[in-house]
Design an enzyme around this catalytic site. Structure first.
Site, PDB file in Angstrom:
ATOM      1  N   THR A  52       6.498   1.555   5.899  1.00  0.00           N
ATOM      2  CA  THR A  52       5.266   2.307   5.659  1.00  0.00           C
ATOM      3  C   THR A  52       4.150   1.865   6.591  1.00  0.00           C
ATOM      4  O   THR A  52       4.152   0.726   7.067  1.00  0.00           O
ATOM      5  CB  THR A  52       4.834   2.081   4.187  1.00  0.00           C
ATOM      6  OG1 THR A  52       3.488   2.486   4.029  1.00  0.00           O
ATOM      7  CG2 THR A  52       4.900   0.611   3.800  1.00  0.00           C
ATOM      8  N   ASP A  53       3.170   2.754   6.783  1.00  0.00           N
ATOM      9  CA  ASP A  53       1.993   2.368   7.584  1.00  0.00           C
ATOM     10  C   ASP A  53       1.088   1.401   6.817  1.00  0.00           C
ATOM     11  O   ASP A  53       0.183   0.802   7.399  1.00  0.00           O
ATOM     12  CB  ASP A  53       1.201   3.618   8.018  1.00  0.00           C
ATOM     13  CG  ASP A  53       0.674   4.452   6.854  1.00  0.00           C
ATOM     14  OD1 ASP A  53       0.953   4.126   5.677  1.00  0.00           O
ATOM     15  OD2 ASP A  53      -0.020   5.454   7.119  1.00  0.00           O
ATOM     16  N   GLU A  54       1.346   1.235   5.506  1.00  0.00           N
ATOM     17  CA  GLU A  54       0.452   0.390   4.701  1.00  0.00           C
ATOM     18  C   GLU A  54       0.538  -1.080   5.099  1.00  0.00           C
ATOM     19  O   GLU A  54      -0.341  -1.866   4.765  1.00  0.00           O
ATOM     20  CB  GLU A  54       0.742   0.584   3.202  1.00  0.00           C
ATOM     21  CG  GLU A  54       0.599   2.046   2.820  1.00  0.00           C
ATOM     22  CD  GLU A  54       0.572   2.318   1.321  1.00  0.00           C
ATOM     23  OE1 GLU A  54       0.210   1.431   0.538  1.00  0.00           O
ATOM     24  OE2 GLU A  54       0.918   3.455   0.940  1.00  0.00           O
ATOM     25  N   TYR A  73       2.512  -4.215  -3.036  1.00  0.00           N
ATOM     26  CA  TYR A  73       3.508  -3.301  -2.452  1.00  0.00           C
ATOM     27  C   TYR A  73       3.562  -3.475  -0.935  1.00  0.00           C
ATOM     28  O   TYR A  73       4.625  -3.722  -0.359  1.00  0.00           O
ATOM     29  CB  TYR A  73       3.169  -1.839  -2.797  1.00  0.00           C
ATOM     30  CG  TYR A  73       3.880  -0.828  -1.918  1.00  0.00           C
ATOM     31  CD1 TYR A  73       5.272  -0.688  -1.955  1.00  0.00           C
ATOM     32  CD2 TYR A  73       3.168  -0.019  -1.024  1.00  0.00           C
ATOM     33  CE1 TYR A  73       5.921   0.226  -1.130  1.00  0.00           C
ATOM     34  CE2 TYR A  73       3.817   0.901  -0.199  1.00  0.00           C
ATOM     35  CZ  TYR A  73       5.193   1.013  -0.257  1.00  0.00           C
ATOM     36  OH  TYR A  73       5.840   1.910   0.563  1.00  0.00           O
ATOM     37  N   LYS A 127       6.557  -4.891   1.537  1.00  0.00           N
ATOM     38  CA  LYS A 127       7.159  -4.104   2.633  1.00  0.00           C
ATOM     39  C   LYS A 127       6.969  -4.844   3.960  1.00  0.00           C
ATOM     40  O   LYS A 127       7.877  -4.878   4.791  1.00  0.00           O
ATOM     41  CB  LYS A 127       6.536  -2.706   2.712  1.00  0.00           C
ATOM     42  CG  LYS A 127       6.891  -1.771   1.571  1.00  0.00           C
ATOM     43  CD  LYS A 127       8.378  -1.438   1.460  1.00  0.00           C
ATOM     44  CE  LYS A 127       8.882  -0.562   2.579  1.00  0.00           C
ATOM     45  NZ  LYS A 127      10.286  -0.102   2.313  1.00  0.00           N
TER      46      LYS A 127
HETATM   47  P1  NAD Z   1      10.907   6.352  -4.558  1.00  0.00           P
HETATM   48  O1  NAD Z   1      10.220   5.365  -5.444  1.00  0.00           O
HETATM   49  O2  NAD Z   1      10.770   7.804  -4.834  1.00  0.00           O
HETATM   50  O3  NAD Z   1      12.479   6.042  -4.513  1.00  0.00           O
HETATM   51  C1  NAD Z   1      12.993   4.757  -4.447  1.00  0.00           C
HETATM   52  C2  NAD Z   1      14.486   4.822  -4.735  1.00  0.00           C
HETATM   53  O4  NAD Z   1      15.015   3.490  -4.613  1.00  0.00           O
HETATM   54  C3  NAD Z   1      14.813   5.304  -6.158  1.00  0.00           C
HETATM   55  O5  NAD Z   1      15.898   6.211  -6.111  1.00  0.00           O
HETATM   56  C4  NAD Z   1      15.202   4.022  -6.885  1.00  0.00           C
HETATM   57  O6  NAD Z   1      16.133   4.250  -7.945  1.00  0.00           O
HETATM   58  C5  NAD Z   1      15.816   3.216  -5.754  1.00  0.00           C
HETATM   59  N1  NAD Z   1      15.773   1.771  -6.023  1.00  0.00           N
HETATM   60  C6  NAD Z   1      14.696   1.049  -6.442  1.00  0.00           C
HETATM   61  N2  NAD Z   1      15.037  -0.233  -6.608  1.00  0.00           N
HETATM   62  C7  NAD Z   1      16.361  -0.332  -6.272  1.00  0.00           C
HETATM   63  C8  NAD Z   1      17.292  -1.403  -6.226  1.00  0.00           C
HETATM   64  N3  NAD Z   1      16.938  -2.638  -6.580  1.00  0.00           N
HETATM   65  N4  NAD Z   1      18.547  -1.135  -5.822  1.00  0.00           N
HETATM   66  C9  NAD Z   1      18.939   0.119  -5.470  1.00  0.00           C
HETATM   67  N5  NAD Z   1      18.103   1.164  -5.524  1.00  0.00           N
HETATM   68  C10 NAD Z   1      16.827   0.952  -5.905  1.00  0.00           C
HETATM   69  O7  NAD Z   1      10.397   5.981  -3.092  1.00  0.00           O
HETATM   70  P2  NAD Z   1      10.139   6.936  -1.831  1.00  0.00           P
HETATM   71  O8  NAD Z   1       8.757   7.448  -1.907  1.00  0.00           O
HETATM   72  O9  NAD Z   1      11.276   7.860  -1.691  1.00  0.00           O
HETATM   73  O10 NAD Z   1      10.191   5.855  -0.659  1.00  0.00           O
HETATM   74  C11 NAD Z   1      11.426   5.504  -0.034  1.00  0.00           C
HETATM   75  C12 NAD Z   1      11.144   4.474   1.045  1.00  0.00           C
HETATM   76  O11 NAD Z   1      10.214   4.995   1.991  1.00  0.00           O
HETATM   77  C13 NAD Z   1      10.538   3.180   0.524  1.00  0.00           C
HETATM   78  O12 NAD Z   1      11.120   2.111   1.228  1.00  0.00           O
HETATM   79  C14 NAD Z   1       9.057   3.311   0.851  1.00  0.00           C
HETATM   80  O13 NAD Z   1       8.474   2.048   1.054  1.00  0.00           O
HETATM   81  C15 NAD Z   1       9.119   4.112   2.132  1.00  0.00           C
HETATM   82  N6  NAD Z   1       7.943   4.958   2.432  1.00  0.00           N
HETATM   83  C16 NAD Z   1       7.440   5.797   1.473  1.00  0.00           C
HETATM   84  C17 NAD Z   1       6.358   6.612   1.781  1.00  0.00           C
HETATM   85  C18 NAD Z   1       5.798   7.592   0.781  1.00  0.00           C
HETATM   86  O14 NAD Z   1       4.770   8.223   1.054  1.00  0.00           O
HETATM   87  N7  NAD Z   1       6.435   7.815  -0.349  1.00  0.00           N
HETATM   88  C19 NAD Z   1       5.770   6.549   3.059  1.00  0.00           C
HETATM   89  C20 NAD Z   1       6.321   5.680   4.012  1.00  0.00           C
HETATM   90  C21 NAD Z   1       7.399   4.882   3.678  1.00  0.00           C
HETATM   91  P1  TYD Z   2      -0.699   7.375  -3.704  1.00  0.00           P
HETATM   92  O1  TYD Z   2      -0.109   8.735  -3.756  1.00  0.00           O
HETATM   93  O2  TYD Z   2      -0.461   6.422  -4.823  1.00  0.00           O
HETATM   94  O3  TYD Z   2      -0.234   6.748  -2.305  1.00  0.00           O
HETATM   95  P2  TYD Z   2      -0.725   5.379  -1.551  1.00  0.00           P
HETATM   96  O4  TYD Z   2      -1.566   4.587  -2.465  1.00  0.00           O
HETATM   97  O5  TYD Z   2       0.570   4.708  -1.242  1.00  0.00           O
HETATM   98  O6  TYD Z   2      -1.459   5.845  -0.343  1.00  0.00           O
HETATM   99  O7  TYD Z   2      -2.266   7.537  -3.533  1.00  0.00           O
HETATM  100  C1  TYD Z   2      -2.820   8.289  -2.474  1.00  0.00           C
HETATM  101  C2  TYD Z   2      -4.320   8.173  -2.555  1.00  0.00           C
HETATM  102  O8  TYD Z   2      -4.779   8.838  -3.730  1.00  0.00           O
HETATM  103  C3  TYD Z   2      -4.822   6.739  -2.675  1.00  0.00           C
HETATM  104  O9  TYD Z   2      -6.037   6.609  -1.934  1.00  0.00           O
HETATM  105  C4  TYD Z   2      -5.095   6.563  -4.151  1.00  0.00           C
HETATM  106  C5  TYD Z   2      -5.515   7.962  -4.599  1.00  0.00           C
HETATM  107  N1  TYD Z   2      -5.164   8.339  -6.000  1.00  0.00           N
HETATM  108  C6  TYD Z   2      -6.152   8.862  -6.838  1.00  0.00           C
HETATM  109  O10 TYD Z   2      -7.330   9.016  -6.451  1.00  0.00           O
HETATM  110  N2  TYD Z   2      -5.787   9.220  -8.105  1.00  0.00           N
HETATM  111  C7  TYD Z   2      -4.531   9.060  -8.585  1.00  0.00           C
HETATM  112  O11 TYD Z   2      -4.265   9.381  -9.791  1.00  0.00           O
HETATM  113  C8  TYD Z   2      -3.531   8.542  -7.705  1.00  0.00           C
HETATM  114  C9  TYD Z   2      -2.112   8.357  -8.184  1.00  0.00           C
HETATM  115  C10 TYD Z   2      -3.890   8.198  -6.421  1.00  0.00           C
END
Ligand code: NAD
Ligand code: TYD
Length: 360
Positions: A136-138, A162, A166
Protein backbone atom coordinates in the site's frame (compact mmCIF):
# COMPACT_ATOMS: atom_id res chain seq x y z
CA UNK A 1 0.55 -24.31 -17.88
CA UNK A 2 1.61 -21.68 -15.36
CA UNK A 3 0.35 -22.10 -11.79
CA UNK A 4 -0.45 -19.10 -9.60
CA UNK A 5 -0.70 -19.24 -5.84
CA UNK A 6 -2.88 -16.32 -4.76
CA UNK A 7 -3.12 -15.57 -1.03
CA UNK A 8 -6.15 -13.67 0.26
CA UNK A 9 -8.06 -14.38 -2.95
CA UNK A 10 -11.41 -14.41 -1.15
CA UNK A 11 -11.00 -10.77 -0.10
CA UNK A 12 -11.82 -7.61 -2.02
CA UNK A 13 -8.81 -7.09 -4.28
CA UNK A 14 -7.78 -10.75 -4.40
CA UNK A 15 -11.18 -11.87 -5.73
CA UNK A 16 -11.22 -9.11 -8.33
CA UNK A 17 -7.70 -10.11 -9.37
CA UNK A 18 -8.76 -13.76 -9.79
CA UNK A 19 -11.70 -12.65 -11.95
CA UNK A 20 -9.37 -10.44 -13.98
CA UNK A 21 -6.88 -13.26 -14.52
CA UNK A 22 -9.51 -15.76 -15.71
CA UNK A 23 -11.00 -13.10 -18.00
CA UNK A 24 -7.56 -12.47 -19.45
CA UNK A 25 -5.98 -15.94 -19.59
CA UNK A 26 -9.01 -18.26 -19.52
CA UNK A 27 -7.86 -21.89 -19.37
CA UNK A 28 -4.25 -20.89 -19.99
CA UNK A 29 -3.39 -20.64 -16.29
CA UNK A 30 -4.14 -22.46 -13.05
CA UNK A 31 -4.95 -20.58 -9.84
CA UNK A 32 -4.71 -21.90 -6.30
CA UNK A 33 -6.37 -19.54 -3.86
CA UNK A 34 -5.17 -19.81 -0.25
CA UNK A 35 -7.30 -17.92 2.22
CA UNK A 36 -8.09 -18.22 5.92
CA UNK A 37 -11.59 -16.78 5.41
CA UNK A 38 -11.49 -14.17 8.14
CA UNK A 39 -14.44 -11.76 8.43
CA UNK A 40 -13.07 -10.14 5.22
CA UNK A 41 -12.84 -13.34 3.19
CA UNK A 42 -15.96 -14.47 1.40
CA UNK A 43 -16.30 -17.37 -1.02
CA UNK A 44 -19.41 -15.74 -2.45
CA UNK A 45 -16.97 -13.38 -4.17
CA UNK A 46 -15.80 -16.31 -6.29
CA UNK A 47 -19.06 -18.10 -6.92
CA UNK A 48 -19.00 -17.68 -10.68
CA UNK A 49 -15.52 -19.18 -11.06
CA UNK A 50 -15.45 -21.81 -8.28
CA UNK A 51 -16.33 -24.71 -10.61
CA UNK A 52 -13.55 -24.06 -13.08
CA UNK A 53 -11.19 -27.00 -13.49
CA UNK A 54 -8.19 -24.70 -13.38
CA UNK A 55 -9.18 -23.17 -9.99
CA UNK A 56 -8.63 -24.61 -6.50
CA UNK A 57 -9.49 -23.13 -3.14
CA UNK A 58 -7.53 -24.12 -0.03
CA UNK A 59 -8.54 -22.83 3.36
CA UNK A 60 -5.33 -22.07 5.26
CA UNK A 61 -3.76 -19.48 7.50
CA UNK A 62 -0.61 -18.01 5.96
CA UNK A 63 0.95 -18.14 9.42
CA UNK A 64 0.67 -21.94 9.35
CA UNK A 65 4.12 -22.71 8.02
CA UNK A 66 3.61 -26.47 7.73
CA UNK A 67 0.45 -26.16 5.69
CA UNK A 68 1.91 -23.51 3.41
CA UNK A 69 5.09 -25.54 2.84
CA UNK A 70 2.92 -28.53 1.96
CA UNK A 71 1.02 -26.55 -0.65
CA UNK A 72 4.33 -25.69 -2.32
CA UNK A 73 5.50 -29.31 -2.11
CA UNK A 74 2.34 -30.65 -3.70
CA UNK A 75 2.07 -28.07 -6.46
CA UNK A 76 4.60 -26.70 -8.90
CA UNK A 77 3.97 -23.02 -8.18
CA UNK A 78 5.30 -20.53 -10.75
CA UNK A 79 3.89 -17.28 -9.44
CA UNK A 80 2.90 -16.10 -5.99
CA UNK A 81 0.64 -13.08 -5.70
CA UNK A 82 0.44 -12.25 -2.02
CA UNK A 83 -2.64 -10.26 -1.00
CA UNK A 84 -3.55 -11.90 2.33
CA UNK A 85 -3.49 -9.34 5.10
CA UNK A 86 -5.48 -7.58 7.74
CA UNK A 87 -6.35 -4.42 5.84
CA UNK A 88 -8.44 -1.96 7.83
CA UNK A 89 -6.75 0.96 9.62
CA UNK A 90 -9.52 1.45 12.21
CA UNK A 91 -9.35 -2.20 13.24
CA UNK A 92 -5.55 -1.95 13.53
CA UNK A 93 -5.92 0.97 15.94
CA UNK A 94 -8.15 -1.18 18.17
CA UNK A 95 -6.27 -4.45 17.87
CA UNK A 96 -2.76 -4.19 16.40
CA UNK A 97 -1.60 -7.70 17.30
CA UNK A 98 -3.35 -9.66 14.56
CA UNK A 99 -1.92 -7.17 12.03
CA UNK A 100 1.61 -8.04 13.06
CA UNK A 101 0.84 -11.76 13.05
CA UNK A 102 -0.77 -11.95 9.64
CA UNK A 103 0.94 -9.12 7.80
CA UNK A 104 4.48 -9.58 9.12
CA UNK A 105 4.79 -13.21 10.25
CA UNK A 106 2.44 -14.46 7.54
CA UNK A 107 4.55 -12.76 4.87
CA UNK A 108 7.67 -14.32 6.36
CA UNK A 109 6.06 -17.75 6.10
CA UNK A 110 5.18 -17.12 2.45
CA UNK A 111 8.72 -15.97 1.66
CA UNK A 112 10.28 -18.98 3.37
CA UNK A 113 7.98 -21.46 1.66
CA UNK A 114 8.54 -19.97 -1.80
CA UNK A 115 12.29 -19.81 -1.24
CA UNK A 116 12.42 -23.41 -0.05
CA UNK A 117 10.54 -24.53 -3.16
CA UNK A 118 12.41 -22.42 -5.68
CA UNK A 119 16.02 -22.04 -4.50
CA UNK A 120 18.63 -24.40 -5.94
CA UNK A 121 21.62 -25.76 -3.98
CA UNK A 122 23.92 -23.22 -5.70
CA UNK A 123 21.77 -20.28 -4.55
CA UNK A 124 20.18 -19.66 -7.95
CA UNK A 125 16.44 -20.03 -8.49
CA UNK A 126 14.38 -22.27 -10.74
CA UNK A 127 13.67 -20.35 -13.95
CA UNK A 128 10.69 -18.01 -14.25
CA UNK A 129 9.55 -18.21 -10.63
CA UNK A 130 8.25 -14.92 -9.24
CA UNK A 131 6.73 -13.59 -6.04
CA UNK A 132 4.68 -10.39 -6.02
CA UNK A 133 4.02 -8.72 -2.69
CA UNK A 134 0.94 -6.52 -2.77
CA UNK A 135 1.38 -3.45 -0.59
CA UNK A 136 0.00 0.00 0.00
CA UNK A 137 0.97 3.65 -0.39
CA UNK A 138 0.25 4.07 3.34
CA UNK A 139 3.79 2.84 4.12
CA UNK A 140 5.07 6.24 2.94
CA UNK A 141 3.17 8.12 5.65
CA UNK A 142 1.27 11.33 5.08
CA UNK A 143 1.73 14.19 2.58
CA UNK A 144 1.11 17.90 3.06
CA UNK A 145 -2.13 19.18 1.65
CA UNK A 146 -0.49 21.46 -0.85
CA UNK A 147 1.95 19.27 -2.67
CA UNK A 148 4.25 16.36 -3.18
CA UNK A 149 3.77 12.76 -4.21
CA UNK A 150 4.87 9.33 -3.09
CA UNK A 151 7.67 7.98 -5.30
CA UNK A 152 9.28 4.56 -5.00
CA UNK A 153 12.24 6.38 -3.41
CA UNK A 154 10.13 8.16 -0.75
CA UNK A 155 11.35 7.05 2.71
CA UNK A 156 8.96 4.84 4.66
CA UNK A 157 7.15 6.66 7.48
CA UNK A 158 4.08 4.62 8.48
CA UNK A 159 1.78 5.96 11.20
CA UNK A 160 -0.95 3.42 11.87
CA UNK A 161 -0.41 -0.12 13.15
CA UNK A 162 -1.76 -1.28 9.78
CA UNK A 163 0.72 0.71 7.72
CA UNK A 164 3.55 -0.14 10.13
CA UNK A 165 2.82 -3.85 9.67
CA UNK A 166 2.68 -3.49 5.87
CA UNK A 167 5.93 -1.50 5.93
CA UNK A 168 7.54 -4.29 7.98
CA UNK A 169 6.36 -6.89 5.49
CA UNK A 170 7.73 -4.82 2.59
CA UNK A 171 11.07 -4.60 4.41
CA UNK A 172 11.17 -8.37 4.79
CA UNK A 173 10.56 -8.82 1.05
CA UNK A 174 13.32 -6.28 0.34
CA UNK A 175 15.63 -8.13 2.73
CA UNK A 176 14.96 -11.46 0.97
CA UNK A 177 15.68 -9.87 -2.41
CA UNK A 178 18.94 -8.31 -1.13
CA UNK A 179 20.13 -11.25 0.94
CA UNK A 180 19.00 -14.28 -1.07
CA UNK A 181 18.39 -12.66 -4.49
CA UNK A 182 14.84 -13.90 -3.99
CA UNK A 183 12.88 -13.23 -7.23
CA UNK A 184 10.25 -10.74 -6.15
CA UNK A 185 8.52 -7.44 -6.83
CA UNK A 186 6.64 -5.11 -4.51
CA UNK A 187 3.71 -2.96 -5.62
CA UNK A 188 2.48 -0.07 -3.48
CA UNK A 189 -1.00 0.92 -4.54
CA UNK A 190 -3.31 3.77 -3.57
CA UNK A 191 -6.86 3.30 -2.17
CA UNK A 192 -8.96 0.85 -4.20
CA UNK A 193 -12.72 0.78 -4.68
CA UNK A 194 -15.10 -1.43 -6.64
CA UNK A 195 -17.23 -4.60 -6.44
CA UNK A 196 -16.86 -6.93 -3.43
CA UNK A 197 -15.33 -4.28 -1.15
CA UNK A 198 -16.25 -4.90 2.47
CA UNK A 199 -18.45 -2.10 3.88
CA UNK A 200 -16.00 -1.15 6.63
CA UNK A 201 -14.10 0.96 4.06
CA UNK A 202 -15.31 4.43 3.12
CA UNK A 203 -16.93 3.97 -0.30
CA UNK A 204 -19.03 0.81 0.26
CA UNK A 205 -19.91 2.00 3.77
CA UNK A 206 -21.28 5.28 2.42
CA UNK A 207 -23.21 3.54 -0.38
CA UNK A 208 -24.73 1.04 2.02
CA UNK A 209 -25.65 3.58 4.69
CA UNK A 210 -27.08 6.11 2.22
CA UNK A 211 -29.36 3.49 0.66
CA UNK A 212 -30.78 2.80 4.11
CA UNK A 213 -31.05 6.45 5.15
CA UNK A 214 -28.40 5.90 7.85
CA UNK A 215 -25.91 8.52 9.04
CA UNK A 216 -22.80 8.98 6.91
CA UNK A 217 -19.90 9.28 9.38
CA UNK A 218 -17.19 11.74 8.27
CA UNK A 219 -14.02 11.66 10.33
CA UNK A 220 -12.61 15.03 11.40
CA UNK A 221 -13.13 17.88 8.92
CA UNK A 222 -13.69 15.52 5.95
CA UNK A 223 -10.80 17.09 4.05
CA UNK A 224 -8.37 14.19 4.22
CA UNK A 225 -7.33 13.23 0.73
CA UNK A 226 -7.07 9.74 -0.73
CA UNK A 227 -6.00 8.78 -4.27
CA UNK A 228 -8.70 6.38 -5.51
CA UNK A 229 -8.16 3.64 -8.10
CA UNK A 230 -10.74 1.27 -9.58
CA UNK A 231 -9.85 -2.24 -8.42
CA UNK A 232 -9.66 -3.80 -11.90
CA UNK A 233 -6.99 -1.24 -12.83
CA UNK A 234 -5.02 -2.43 -9.82
CA UNK A 235 -5.44 -6.06 -10.93
CA UNK A 236 -4.16 -5.14 -14.37
CA UNK A 237 -1.17 -3.34 -12.81
CA UNK A 238 -0.22 -6.35 -10.70
CA UNK A 239 -0.28 -8.66 -13.70
CA UNK A 240 1.71 -6.22 -15.84
CA UNK A 241 4.36 -5.72 -13.17
CA UNK A 242 4.78 -9.47 -12.83
CA UNK A 243 5.07 -9.95 -16.58
CA UNK A 244 6.86 -6.80 -17.72
CA UNK A 245 8.45 -5.25 -14.64
CA UNK A 246 12.09 -5.62 -13.73
CA UNK A 247 12.64 -8.22 -11.02
CA UNK A 248 13.60 -6.87 -7.56
CA UNK A 249 11.92 -3.51 -8.28
CA UNK A 250 9.14 -1.70 -6.47
CA UNK A 251 6.34 -0.10 -8.49
CA UNK A 252 3.84 2.44 -7.21
CA UNK A 253 0.32 2.05 -8.64
CA UNK A 254 -2.10 4.97 -8.73
CA UNK A 255 -3.99 7.09 -11.22
CA UNK A 256 -3.74 10.71 -10.00
CA UNK A 257 -7.28 10.70 -8.69
CA UNK A 258 -7.05 12.66 -5.46
CA UNK A 259 -10.28 13.54 -3.68
CA UNK A 260 -11.23 14.78 -0.24
CA UNK A 261 -13.43 12.36 1.68
CA UNK A 262 -16.28 14.85 1.74
CA UNK A 263 -16.07 15.21 -2.05
CA UNK A 264 -16.30 11.42 -2.38
CA UNK A 265 -19.45 11.43 -0.26
CA UNK A 266 -21.08 14.15 -2.37
CA UNK A 267 -20.22 12.29 -5.58
CA UNK A 268 -21.75 9.08 -4.18
CA UNK A 269 -24.95 10.88 -3.13
CA UNK A 270 -25.29 12.62 -6.51
CA UNK A 271 -24.64 9.40 -8.41
CA UNK A 272 -27.07 7.38 -6.28
CA UNK A 273 -29.84 9.94 -6.89
CA UNK A 274 -29.08 9.87 -10.60
CA UNK A 275 -29.12 6.08 -10.81
CA UNK A 276 -32.12 5.28 -8.59
CA UNK A 277 -35.38 5.38 -10.48
CA UNK A 278 -37.88 8.04 -9.34
CA UNK A 279 -40.23 5.28 -8.11
CA UNK A 280 -37.56 3.69 -5.91
CA UNK A 281 -38.46 4.45 -2.27
CA UNK A 282 -34.75 4.64 -1.38
CA UNK A 283 -34.33 7.72 -3.56
CA UNK A 284 -35.76 10.13 -1.04
CA UNK A 285 -33.60 8.69 1.75
CA UNK A 286 -30.44 9.72 -0.07
CA UNK A 287 -29.87 13.28 1.12
CA UNK A 288 -27.03 15.50 2.33
CA UNK A 289 -28.75 15.61 5.76
CA UNK A 290 -27.27 12.19 6.44
CA UNK A 291 -23.72 13.61 6.50
CA UNK A 292 -22.51 13.54 10.11
CA UNK A 293 -19.13 14.83 11.22
CA UNK A 294 -17.70 12.55 13.90
CA UNK A 295 -14.58 12.34 16.04
CA UNK A 296 -11.42 12.05 13.96
CA UNK A 297 -9.47 8.81 13.53
CA UNK A 298 -6.40 8.71 15.78
CA UNK A 299 -3.22 9.61 13.87
CA UNK A 300 -5.32 10.22 10.73
CA UNK A 301 -3.02 10.62 7.70
CA UNK A 302 -3.89 13.84 5.89
CA UNK A 303 -3.12 13.06 2.28
CA UNK A 304 -1.98 10.18 0.09
CA UNK A 305 -1.00 10.67 -3.55
CA UNK A 306 0.94 8.33 -5.82
CA UNK A 307 3.35 9.32 -8.57
CA UNK A 308 2.81 6.50 -11.09
CA UNK A 309 5.62 7.66 -13.41
CA UNK A 310 7.75 4.52 -13.06
CA UNK A 311 5.05 1.94 -13.76
CA UNK A 312 3.85 3.97 -16.73
CA UNK A 313 7.34 4.41 -18.22
CA UNK A 314 8.72 0.92 -17.58
CA UNK A 315 5.67 -1.31 -17.71
CA UNK A 316 3.25 0.72 -19.85
CA UNK A 317 0.49 0.61 -17.22
CA UNK A 318 -2.13 3.33 -16.99
CA UNK A 319 -5.59 3.35 -15.39
CA UNK A 320 -8.47 2.73 -17.80
CA UNK A 321 -11.41 3.63 -15.57
CA UNK A 322 -12.22 7.24 -14.69
CA UNK A 323 -13.54 7.87 -11.20
CA UNK A 324 -16.98 8.89 -12.49
CA UNK A 325 -17.22 5.66 -14.48
CA UNK A 326 -15.78 3.50 -11.68
CA UNK A 327 -18.20 4.85 -9.11
CA UNK A 328 -21.13 4.14 -11.43
CA UNK A 329 -19.87 0.59 -12.04
CA UNK A 330 -19.47 0.09 -8.29
CA UNK A 331 -22.92 1.42 -7.43
CA UNK A 332 -24.48 -0.63 -10.23
CA UNK A 333 -22.74 -3.71 -8.82
CA UNK A 334 -24.12 -3.01 -5.34
CA UNK A 335 -27.63 -2.55 -6.81
CA UNK A 336 -27.33 -5.96 -8.44
CA UNK A 337 -25.86 -7.67 -5.35
CA UNK A 338 -28.16 -6.66 -2.52
CA UNK A 339 -27.94 -10.21 -1.13
CA UNK A 340 -24.17 -9.96 -0.94
CA UNK A 341 -24.43 -6.77 1.11
CA UNK A 342 -27.15 -8.25 3.32
CA UNK A 343 -25.06 -11.35 3.99
CA UNK A 344 -21.86 -9.53 4.88
CA UNK A 345 -23.62 -6.97 7.07
CA UNK A 346 -25.63 -9.45 9.11
CA UNK A 347 -24.28 -10.92 12.34
CA UNK A 348 -20.77 -9.83 13.32
CA UNK A 349 -20.85 -6.70 11.21
CA UNK A 350 -23.61 -5.19 13.37
CA UNK A 351 -21.48 -5.67 16.45
CA UNK A 352 -18.45 -4.23 14.71
CA UNK A 353 -20.40 -1.19 13.54
CA UNK A 354 -21.88 -0.48 16.94
CA UNK A 355 -18.51 -0.72 18.67
CA UNK A 356 -16.58 1.25 16.08
CA UNK A 357 -19.08 4.07 15.72
CA UNK A 358 -20.46 4.10 19.28
CA UNK A 359 -20.81 7.67 20.51
CA UNK A 360 -19.81 9.03 17.10
P1 NAD B 1 -9.42 -7.61 2.44
O1 NAD B 1 -9.39 -7.33 3.91
O2 NAD B 1 -10.66 -7.36 1.67
O3 NAD B 1 -9.02 -9.13 2.17
C1 NAD B 1 -8.00 -9.78 2.86
C2 NAD B 1 -8.10 -11.27 2.58
O4 NAD B 1 -7.02 -11.92 3.26
C3 NAD B 1 -9.40 -11.90 3.11
O5 NAD B 1 -9.91 -12.80 2.14
C4 NAD B 1 -8.95 -12.65 4.36
O6 NAD B 1 -9.76 -13.79 4.65
C5 NAD B 1 -7.53 -13.03 3.98
N1 NAD B 1 -6.69 -13.26 5.16
C6 NAD B 1 -6.56 -12.44 6.25
N2 NAD B 1 -5.73 -12.99 7.14
C7 NAD B 1 -5.30 -14.17 6.60
C8 NAD B 1 -4.41 -15.19 7.04
N3 NAD B 1 -3.80 -15.11 8.22
N4 NAD B 1 -4.20 -16.24 6.22
C9 NAD B 1 -4.82 -16.35 5.01
N5 NAD B 1 -5.68 -15.43 4.57
C10 NAD B 1 -5.92 -14.34 5.34
O7 NAD B 1 -8.19 -6.77 1.86
P2 NAD B 1 -8.03 -6.06 0.44
O8 NAD B 1 -8.58 -4.69 0.54
O9 NAD B 1 -8.48 -6.98 -0.62
O10 NAD B 1 -6.44 -5.93 0.38
C11 NAD B 1 -5.63 -6.99 -0.15
C12 NAD B 1 -4.18 -6.56 -0.09
O11 NAD B 1 -3.99 -5.35 -0.81
C13 NAD B 1 -3.67 -6.30 1.32
O12 NAD B 1 -2.36 -6.81 1.42
C14 NAD B 1 -3.68 -4.78 1.44
O13 NAD B 1 -2.69 -4.34 2.34
C15 NAD B 1 -3.36 -4.39 0.01
N6 NAD B 1 -3.87 -3.07 -0.43
C16 NAD B 1 -5.19 -2.74 -0.22
C17 NAD B 1 -5.66 -1.51 -0.67
C18 NAD B 1 -7.11 -1.12 -0.51
O14 NAD B 1 -7.47 0.02 -0.83
N7 NAD B 1 -7.99 -2.00 -0.09
C19 NAD B 1 -4.79 -0.61 -1.31
C20 NAD B 1 -3.45 -1.00 -1.51
C21 NAD B 1 -3.01 -2.22 -1.05
P1 TYD C 1 -10.68 3.82 4.51
O1 TYD C 1 -11.63 3.43 3.44
O2 TYD C 1 -10.75 3.16 5.84
O3 TYD C 1 -9.22 3.68 3.87
P2 TYD C 1 -7.76 4.16 4.44
O4 TYD C 1 -7.91 4.61 5.84
O5 TYD C 1 -6.94 2.92 4.32
O6 TYD C 1 -7.33 5.25 3.53
O7 TYD C 1 -10.82 5.38 4.73
C1 TYD C 1 -10.68 6.30 3.67
C2 TYD C 1 -10.80 7.69 4.24
O8 TYD C 1 -12.13 7.90 4.70
C3 TYD C 1 -9.91 7.95 5.44
O9 TYD C 1 -9.42 9.29 5.39
C4 TYD C 1 -10.83 7.78 6.63
C5 TYD C 1 -12.18 8.25 6.09
N1 TYD C 1 -13.38 7.58 6.67
C6 TYD C 1 -14.43 8.37 7.16
O10 TYD C 1 -14.39 9.62 7.13
N2 TYD C 1 -15.53 7.72 7.65
C7 TYD C 1 -15.63 6.37 7.72
O11 TYD C 1 -16.67 5.84 8.23
C8 TYD C 1 -14.55 5.59 7.20
C9 TYD C 1 -14.61 4.08 7.24
C10 TYD C 1 -13.45 6.24 6.68
Amino acid sequence: MRTYLVTGGAGFIGSNYIHYMFQKYGDGIRIINVDKLTYAGNLENLKDIEDRENYTFIRADICDSEKIMKIFEENDIDRVVHFAAESHVDRSIRNPEVFVKTNVLGTLVMLNAARAAWEQPDGSYLPDKKFLHVSTDEVYGSLEEDGGYFYETTPYAPHSPYSASKASSDMLVKAYMDTYRFPANITNCSNNYGPYQFPEKLIPLIINNALQGKKLPVYGDGKNVRDWLYVMDHAKGIDMVQEKGRLFETYNIGGHNERQNIQIIHIILDTLREMLSPEDPRRELVTEDLITYVEDRKGHDRRYAIAPDKIRAEVGWYPETSFEEGIRLTIQWFFEHEDWMRNVTSGDYQKYYEEMYRGK
